[in-house]
Design an enzyme around this catalytic site. Structure first.
Site, PDB file in Angstrom:
ATOM      1  CG  ASP A 132       0.111   2.317  -3.923  1.00 52.85           C
ATOM      2  OD1 ASP A 132      -0.511   3.385  -3.972  1.00 52.85           O
ATOM      3  OD2 ASP A 132       0.443   1.768  -2.856  1.00 52.85           O
ATOM      4  CG  ASP A 144       2.252   6.736   0.209  1.00 50.51           C
ATOM      5  OD1 ASP A 144       3.339   7.327   0.072  1.00 50.51           O
ATOM      6  OD2 ASP A 144       1.147   7.310   0.109  1.00 50.51           O
ATOM      7  CG  ASP A 177       1.087  -1.060   0.095  1.00 47.08           C
ATOM      8  OD1 ASP A 177       0.730  -0.973   1.283  1.00 47.08           O
ATOM      9  OD2 ASP A 177       0.827  -0.174  -0.748  1.00 47.08           O
TER      10      ASP A 177
END
Length: 226
Positions: free
Chosen positions: A7, A9, A183
């Site tokens: 991922d 961001d 995250d």
């Protein structure tokens, strides 16, 4: 060869590139700052809460981009990279990606943020493969405001990742080890599909899930794992 998926961001960079792009537009006077910032913050809150309607959001984001000719957009993005993204990229993140690249792994960034915003960031990390939401382009390369295909969000990351692998004649099962670093609880569907899910700088919801499942937790921006 193993597979390493990231991922973007709050995983590889400690900011949300999509939200920061909106902030950049507001600061630069390129949109009506008050109304746009309010809308941008509301969309971001929905994303954090896991209640985002990705199609409606992408139509909003691409609608803003469609107001500018491509040459202007590209110049704006170069400024954005220098002002916002490059200062935010930390060496720990670069080293992690490089570790997989040097090992000969097949590496891709899989992000819900659109391709226009994220393609130069993937290049900064020297990652060739980017799976991101695609804007429709006209014959001159200008963004029309429409979304191509389905969003790369939640379960959509599985759909797009499997389609990307299929174009290379591969499946997830072909890799002895497949890693996914994320995250967010929004990425649990794809995290559950790989052999090595790694909760990276996880929010509270993903951290709780990772602990319950016995997944490793990586605090990348602190440079250590738990």
């Amino acid at each position: 060869m193993n597979l390493a998926l990231f991922d973007l961001d709050h995983t590889l960079i400690p900011i949300d590139s999509d939200h920061e792009w909106g902030e950049y537009l507001s600061r630069s006077g390129l949109v009506d700052a008050l109304s746009f910032r309010q809308a941008n913050d509301e969309w971001f809150a929905h994303y954090q809460a896991g209640t985002l309607d990705p199609v409606k959001y992408l139509e909003f984001a691409f609608g803003i981009l469609s107001q500018f000719p491509r040459e202007k957009l590209d110049q704006m993005h170069r400024d954005f990279m220098q002002e916002v993204i490059r200062p935010a990229v930390l060496q720990h993140a670069r080293d992690l990606v490089k570790q997989h690249l040097d090992a000969g792994d097949l590496v891709a960034i899989v992000t819900a943020t659109n391709q226009f915003v994220t393609a130069p960031i993937a290049e900064l990390f020297e990652v060739e493969h980017l799976i991101a939401a695609l804007p429709e382009l006209d014959s001159g390369g200008n963004i029309t405001g429409k979304l191509l295909g389905t969003p790369t969000y939640g379960p959509g990351k599985i759909v797009h990742t499997e389609a990307w692998l299929s174009r290379m004649g591969k499946t997830l099962a072909d890799f002895e080890r497949s890693y996914f670093y994320s995250d967010s609880q929004n990425d649990i569907p794809l995290l559950e599909r790989v052999t090595d899910p790694i909760a990276t700088n996880p929010n509270d919801k993903l951290k709780a899930h990772a602990i319950a499942r016995g997944w490793p937790i990586l605090n990348l921006f602190d440079g250590h794992a738990q």
